[in-house]
Design a protein around this motif. Structure first.
Motif, PDB file in Angstrom:
ATOM      1  N   THR A  54       1.057  -1.233  -0.008  1.00 34.44           N
ATOM      2  CA  THR A  54       0.063   0.098  -0.169  1.00 34.44           C
ATOM      3  C   THR A  54       0.671   1.369   0.289  1.00 34.44           C
ATOM      4  O   THR A  54       0.254   2.394  -0.503  1.00 34.44           O
ATOM      5  CB  THR A  54      -0.992   0.158   1.193  1.00 34.44           C
ATOM      6  OG1 THR A  54      -0.280  -0.332   2.344  1.00 34.44           O
ATOM      7  CG2 THR A  54      -2.123  -0.950   0.944  1.00 34.44           C
ATOM      8  N   HIS A  55       2.044   1.021   0.391  1.00 33.44           N
ATOM      9  CA  HIS A  55       3.084   2.239   0.043  1.00 33.44           C
ATOM     10  C   HIS A  55       3.009   2.689  -1.391  1.00 33.44           C
ATOM     11  O   HIS A  55       3.241   3.906  -2.002  1.00 33.44           O
ATOM     12  CB  HIS A  55       4.551   1.969   0.373  1.00 33.44           C
ATOM     13  CG  HIS A  55       4.722   1.851   1.891  1.00 33.44           C
ATOM     14  ND1 HIS A  55       5.015   2.903   2.767  1.00 33.44           N
ATOM     15  CD2 HIS A  55       4.627   0.715   2.811  1.00 33.44           C
ATOM     16  CE1 HIS A  55       5.020   2.592   3.988  1.00 33.44           C
ATOM     17  NE2 HIS A  55       4.840   1.411   4.061  1.00 33.44           N
ATOM     18  N   SER A  56       2.731   2.003  -2.485  1.00 32.22           N
ATOM     19  CA  SER A  56       2.492   2.129  -3.674  1.00 32.22           C
ATOM     20  C   SER A  56       1.319   3.137  -4.107  1.00 32.22           C
ATOM     21  O   SER A  56       1.492   3.652  -5.088  1.00 32.22           O
ATOM     22  CB  SER A  56       2.286   0.822  -4.740  1.00 32.22           C
ATOM     23  OG  SER A  56       3.174  -0.323  -4.505  1.00 32.22           O
ATOM     24  N   PHE A  85       2.577   4.928   5.489  1.00 30.86           N
ATOM     25  CA  PHE A  85       3.955   5.333   5.924  1.00 30.86           C
ATOM     26  C   PHE A  85       4.641   4.782   6.988  1.00 30.86           C
ATOM     27  O   PHE A  85       3.868   4.063   7.653  1.00 30.86           O
ATOM     28  CB  PHE A  85       3.973   6.944   5.990  1.00 30.86           C
ATOM     29  CG  PHE A  85       3.060   7.334   7.551  1.00 30.86           C
ATOM     30  CD1 PHE A  85       1.699   7.428   7.398  1.00 30.86           C
ATOM     31  CD2 PHE A  85       3.841   7.441   8.610  1.00 30.86           C
ATOM     32  CE1 PHE A  85       1.118   7.679   8.514  1.00 30.86           C
ATOM     33  CE2 PHE A  85       3.025   7.542   9.841  1.00 30.86           C
ATOM     34  CZ  PHE A  85       1.647   7.691   9.635  1.00 30.86           C
ATOM     35  N   ASP A  86       6.061   4.649   7.162  1.00 28.10           N
ATOM     36  CA  ASP A  86       6.909   3.996   8.040  1.00 28.10           C
ATOM     37  C   ASP A  86       7.531   4.920   9.061  1.00 28.10           C
ATOM     38  O   ASP A  86       8.183   5.788   8.468  1.00 28.10           O
ATOM     39  CB  ASP A  86       7.584   2.946   7.435  1.00 28.10           C
ATOM     40  CG  ASP A  86       7.303   1.927   6.670  1.00 28.10           C
ATOM     41  OD1 ASP A  86       5.908   1.569   6.831  1.00 28.10           O
ATOM     42  OD2 ASP A  86       7.915   1.342   5.632  1.00 28.10           O
ATOM     43  N   VAL A  87       7.412   4.469  10.259  1.00 29.63           N
ATOM     44  CA  VAL A  87       8.038   5.554  11.201  1.00 29.63           C
ATOM     45  C   VAL A  87       9.469   4.606  11.533  1.00 29.63           C
ATOM     46  O   VAL A  87       9.785   3.931  10.726  1.00 29.63           O
ATOM     47  CB  VAL A  87       7.498   5.799  12.603  1.00 29.63           C
ATOM     48  CG1 VAL A  87       6.069   6.254  12.427  1.00 29.63           C
ATOM     49  CG2 VAL A  87       7.068   4.085  13.281  1.00 29.63           C
ATOM     50  N   MET A  96       6.438  -0.648  12.435  1.00 31.30           N
ATOM     51  CA  MET A  96       6.664   0.740  11.664  1.00 31.30           C
ATOM     52  C   MET A  96       5.701   1.208  11.007  1.00 31.30           C
ATOM     53  O   MET A  96       5.708   2.346  10.721  1.00 31.30           O
ATOM     54  CB  MET A  96       8.145   0.557  11.062  1.00 31.30           C
ATOM     55  CG  MET A  96       8.050  -0.114   9.805  1.00 31.30           C
ATOM     56  SD  MET A  96       9.521  -0.208   8.960  1.00 31.30           S
ATOM     57  CE  MET A  96       9.901  -1.899   9.157  1.00 31.30           C
ATOM     58  N   HIS A  97       4.797   0.463  10.505  1.00 29.19           N
ATOM     59  CA  HIS A  97       3.794   0.879   9.433  1.00 29.19           C
ATOM     60  C   HIS A  97       2.376   1.287   9.770  1.00 29.19           C
ATOM     61  O   HIS A  97       1.751   0.521  10.952  1.00 29.19           O
ATOM     62  CB  HIS A  97       3.634  -0.545   8.723  1.00 29.19           C
ATOM     63  CG  HIS A  97       2.795  -0.422   7.543  1.00 29.19           C
ATOM     64  ND1 HIS A  97       3.251  -0.213   6.248  1.00 29.19           N
ATOM     65  CD2 HIS A  97       1.458  -0.874   7.404  1.00 29.19           C
ATOM     66  CE1 HIS A  97       2.064  -0.062   5.476  1.00 29.19           C
ATOM     67  NE2 HIS A  97       1.093  -0.679   6.100  1.00 29.19           N
ATOM     68  N   PHE A  98       1.998   2.389   9.112  1.00 28.98           N
ATOM     69  CA  PHE A  98       0.524   3.013   9.508  1.00 28.98           C
ATOM     70  C   PHE A  98       0.083   3.103   8.224  1.00 28.98           C
ATOM     71  O   PHE A  98       0.762   3.266   6.921  1.00 28.98           O
ATOM     72  CB  PHE A  98       0.685   4.321   9.962  1.00 28.98           C
ATOM     73  CG  PHE A  98       1.078   4.291  11.530  1.00 28.98           C
ATOM     74  CD1 PHE A  98      -0.026   4.205  12.428  1.00 28.98           C
ATOM     75  CD2 PHE A  98       2.507   4.284  12.036  1.00 28.98           C
ATOM     76  CE1 PHE A  98       0.712   3.972  13.887  1.00 28.98           C
ATOM     77  CE2 PHE A  98       2.842   4.098  13.190  1.00 28.98           C
ATOM     78  CZ  PHE A  98       1.857   3.974  14.326  1.00 28.98           C
TER      79      PHE A  98
HETATM   80 ZN   LIG Z   1       5.017   0.314   5.753  1.00 28.71          ZN
END
Ligand SMILES: [Zn+2]
Length: 247
Positions: A171-173, A178-180, A230-232
């Protein structure tokens, strides 16, 4: 063989999608959704198959199989394959967002928060994702809590790529994730665990950060059996679905 989804749950799932994405429509038979009144996507059923099998190509309803926990409770994730939000119907995401990398790129904006300079993410403007993230970061910055370490060296937002070890588009695509800080957030695959047998998640991501982002429609991968701390990801329909069920 299929397992019937309780009618109230199927209705709640469709209701949650319609509230989250207000241009979605339901087909006259109530079993499909779409954006243009002609290309309908069948919502499907929850099939009697292994979680691993459904992960590769879930139906729209299977995305709601395990309700996303609204509480900051990491006990549910100890159950193998309870990964609320990790099941994604690719055709729904293509319809809601983009079919090509270029289309995704054309929609991007970098969201920054002056009072939280470590946080800077390239996300899509589509479906108010950038607005929602901007508002969430402003609230985090105004809270008085120091989140700088969490956002230090953050992994970033938009990235047209597949999920590690799969052929499925991340889904970053779409610019909705976003990742912290990866070191603080941690990722199940890096622990050497086998799929479906992920052990304890030693979490250090603060509850206040997670609950604030959830309020703006972002789910957290730390609540998954296959944790991605890390993923939201912008999935307001999952949060709305859990709220509807808890009423
Ligand atoms: Zn991620």
């Amino acid at each position: 063989m299929t397992v019937a989804v309780p009618q109230n749950s199927a209705t709640a799932a469709i209701d949650a999608l319609l509230i989250a994405y207000d241009d979605l429509q339901v087909a006259p038979d109530g079993r499909a959704i779409g954006l243009d009144g002609k290309d309908w996507l069948d919502v499907g059923t929850i099939r009697d198959m292994s979680a691993k099998a459904s992960l590769s190509d879930p139906t729209i309803l299977e995305q709601f199989k395990h309700p996303y926990p609204l509480a900051f409770d990491l006990t549910q994730r100890t159950v193998p394959f309870v990964d609320p939000g990790r099941l994604r119907n690719a055709r729904l995401f293509e319809a809601l967002y983009f079919q090509t990398e270029q289309a995704a790129r054309n929609s991007l904006v970098t969201v920054t928060e002056p009072a939280l300079p470590q946080a800077s993410f390239q996300v899509t403007q589509k479906r108010n994702v950038a607005c929602q993230l901007s508002a969430a970061l402003a609230e985090l910055a105004a809270s008085g809590t120091d989140y700088s370490a969490i956002f230090q060296g953050a992994g970033g937002g938009f990235n047209w790529r597949v999920i590690a070890g799969t052929t499925r588009l991340s889904t970053h695509s779409y610019g909705i994730a976003f990742d912290v800080n990866a070191e603080l957030g941690k990722y199940w695959l890096w622990t050497g665990a086998k799929e479906g047998a992920v052990g304890a998640y030693d979490n250090v991501i603060p509850e206040s950060l997670v609950t604030t982002l959830e309020r703006f429609g972002f789910i957290w991968g730390g609540k998954w059996h296959h944790f991605d701390g890390m993923h939201f990801e912008y999935r307001p329909e999952l949060i709305l679905y859990s709220r509807i069920l808890s009423q």
